[in-house]
Write a protein that holds these residues in place. Structure first.
Motif, PDB file in Angstrom:
ATOM      1  N   THR A 217       0.826  -1.208   0.000  1.00 26.39           N
ATOM      2  CA  THR A 217       0.000   0.000   0.000  1.00 26.39           C
ATOM      3  C   THR A 217       0.861   1.259   0.000  1.00 26.39           C
ATOM      4  N   ILE A 234     -10.274  -0.217  -2.357  1.00 25.88           N
ATOM      5  CA  ILE A 234      -9.637  -1.440  -1.870  1.00 25.88           C
ATOM      6  C   ILE A 234     -10.507  -2.563  -2.417  1.00 25.88           C
ATOM      7  N   VAL A 247      -5.260  -2.657   5.524  1.00 26.54           N
ATOM      8  CA  VAL A 247      -4.959  -1.831   4.357  1.00 26.54           C
ATOM      9  C   VAL A 247      -5.645  -0.472   4.469  1.00 26.54           C
ATOM     10  N   VAL A 280      -5.039  -1.922  -4.245  1.00 24.78           N
ATOM     11  CA  VAL A 280      -5.363  -0.522  -3.942  1.00 24.78           C
ATOM     12  C   VAL A 280      -5.336   0.212  -5.272  1.00 24.78           C
TER      13      VAL A 280
END
Length: 286
Positions: A217, A234, A247, A280
């Protein structure tokens, strides 16, 4: 007053129901072939069904693109009613769907296809951009032209937990898959939005997902110039809430996005990457 514009997209854009409703997006689903049966992606089959078929019967799903005739029949009622249609396709390096969509649009007229050069919510980010422009009153041709200029600003990548599905589908060798497993490697699959959505392997992370996902990330959000802070996705193929939260926490630490969307990938995407895949996805200003 100009014509009203309908927004449509391949189901592989993975927006989730809330955003689909917000921007009034009409999906055309891909075909999923499992054994001798054909299904409609996310309508009468979901990703967990694919995983179960592989684990229990070693039955690997196949995907089939939307045909030109299907697109023609999909768009025709709107065109007959006087609407324009803007449609976003899965990247043309990944599927023949865009080519088929262009063929249908050429025959019908008033349909404006866009090659997203992307997949999953990398396409979804462009769908949102289209929705905003349609709300602002742009014509189909104007939306198409502006989106084509935005394609290279939408960035998609995913961390794979296992290469089992890639190997089973013939997309990597048994030696590569075995090596990744033995070394606990988690490859990052990157989408080349300058090359019609072709995919390549980027950085290979080592260790458990709990360690790898925050590193990934930070890497992807720091790899580009100025971020577009309106939306970040996400998107996952089926993963624990704890890992999603991990995340999301990292995303919030690194950037002040207005909206963080968590969505689950469609069967078409999940069939190729397997469970516990997460990405992401975001846009940049330039």
């Amino acid at each position: 007053m100009g014509k009203k514009v309908i927004l449509t997209a391949d189901s592989t854009c993975d927006l989730g129901e809330d955003l689909k409703e917000r921007y009034q997006v009409h999906y055309y689903p891909y075909h999923i072939i499992l054994g001798e049966k054909q299904y409609t992606d996310s309508v009468d089959i979901v990703p967990d069904d694919l995983y179960a078929a592989w684990r229990e019967r070693r039955l690997l799903p196949k995907t089939a693109a939307i045909g030109a005739g299907e697109y023609y029949q999909f768009f025709k009622p709107w065109v007959d009613e006087g609407y324009e249609v803007v449609h976003l396709n899965l990247g043309s390096a990944l599927s023949s769907a865009h080519q088929n969509c262009v063929a249908a649009a050429s025959e019908l007229g008033h349909v404006y296809p866009v090659d997203s050069c992307n997949l999953s919510t990398g396409t979804g980010l462009l769908v949102i951009q289209a929705g905003e422009r349609i709300r602002a009153g742009m014509s189909g041709a104007e939306v198409q032209r502006e989106l084509q200029a935005l394609v290279q600003r939408s960035h998609a990548s995913f961390i794979l937990d296992t290469l089992e599905f890639m190997h089973a589908g013939g997309r990597c060798s048994s030696i590569v898959a075995l090596g990744a497993n033995l070394l606990h490697l988690k490859p990052c699959i990157q989408v080349d939005n300058k090359n019609h959505g072709a995919m390549s392997v980027g950085k290979k992370y080592r260790g458990a997902l709990e360690k790898v996902l925050p590193q990934y990330t930070a890497d992807v959000l720091g790899a580009y110039g100025e971020l577009d802070l309106d939306h970040v996705f996400i998107t996952h193929s089926g993963i624990s809430q704890e890992r999603i939260d991990l995340v999301a926490k990292e995303v919030k630490k690194l950037a002040s996005f207005k909206e963080i969307h968590v969505t689950r990938a469609s069967c078409t995407i999940s069939a190729h990457c397997g469970p516990n895949t997460l990405g992401v996805l975001f846009m940049t200003r330039a």
